[in-house]
Motif scaffolding. Sequence first.
Motif, PDB file in Angstrom:
ATOM      1  N   CYS A  13      47.532  38.227  25.836  1.00  0.00           N
ATOM      2  CA  CYS A  13      46.361  38.576  25.050  1.00  0.00           C
ATOM      3  C   CYS A  13      46.648  38.433  23.557  1.00  0.00           C
ATOM      4  O   CYS A  13      45.786  37.978  22.810  1.00  0.00           O
ATOM      5  CB  CYS A  13      45.912  39.996  25.367  1.00  0.00           C
ATOM      6  N   HIS A  39      39.660  32.469  29.026  1.00  0.00           N
ATOM      7  CA  HIS A  39      40.312  33.780  28.967  1.00  0.00           C
ATOM      8  C   HIS A  39      39.294  34.872  28.637  1.00  0.00           C
ATOM      9  O   HIS A  39      39.325  35.952  29.235  1.00  0.00           O
ATOM     10  CB  HIS A  39      41.431  33.760  27.928  1.00  0.00           C
ATOM     11  N   CYS A  43      38.668  38.510  30.457  1.00  0.00           N
ATOM     12  CA  CYS A  43      39.368  39.573  29.741  1.00  0.00           C
ATOM     13  C   CYS A  43      38.410  40.292  28.790  1.00  0.00           C
ATOM     14  O   CYS A  43      38.112  39.798  27.702  1.00  0.00           O
ATOM     15  CB  CYS A  43      40.559  38.991  28.980  1.00  0.00           C
ATOM     16  N   CYS A  46      39.604  41.209  25.082  1.00  0.00           N
ATOM     17  CA  CYS A  46      39.618  40.052  24.189  1.00  0.00           C
ATOM     18  C   CYS A  46      38.195  39.636  23.819  1.00  0.00           C
ATOM     19  O   CYS A  46      37.925  39.260  22.683  1.00  0.00           O
ATOM     20  CB  CYS A  46      40.365  38.878  24.822  1.00  0.00           C
TER      21      CYS A  46
HETATM   22 ZN   LIG Z   1      43.009  39.077  26.845  1.00  0.00          ZN
END
Ligand SMILES: [Zn+2]
Length: 87
Positions: A13, A39, A43, A46
């Motif tokens: 991350c 991603h 996620c 994020c």
């Molecule tokens: Zn992430």
Amino acid sequence: MSSHEHEASATECADFLEQIVFLIDNELGATDVAAVKLHLQSCTPCLETYDQQRIVKAVVARSCAEVAPGELRSKIMVQIQALRTES
Ligand SMILES: [Zn+2]
């Protein structure tokens, strides 16, 4: 707490957060953009960071800046460093 189906490590991350900064600045190539967006889909932290940074950047751009973009970026980099150190 929700279960972790996707195993994104903190280090992974941290790398993506750096990419997110570049993505917002339009400094990434198409391959990297695709990887970061992939991603972001898996996620949530994020994705939230991406949204936050986009808003911050938009606000800074609109209000003609108490904080210079370069300064803002180094603040973000400090956050990323902190995240790296924690892991
Ligand atoms: Zn992430």
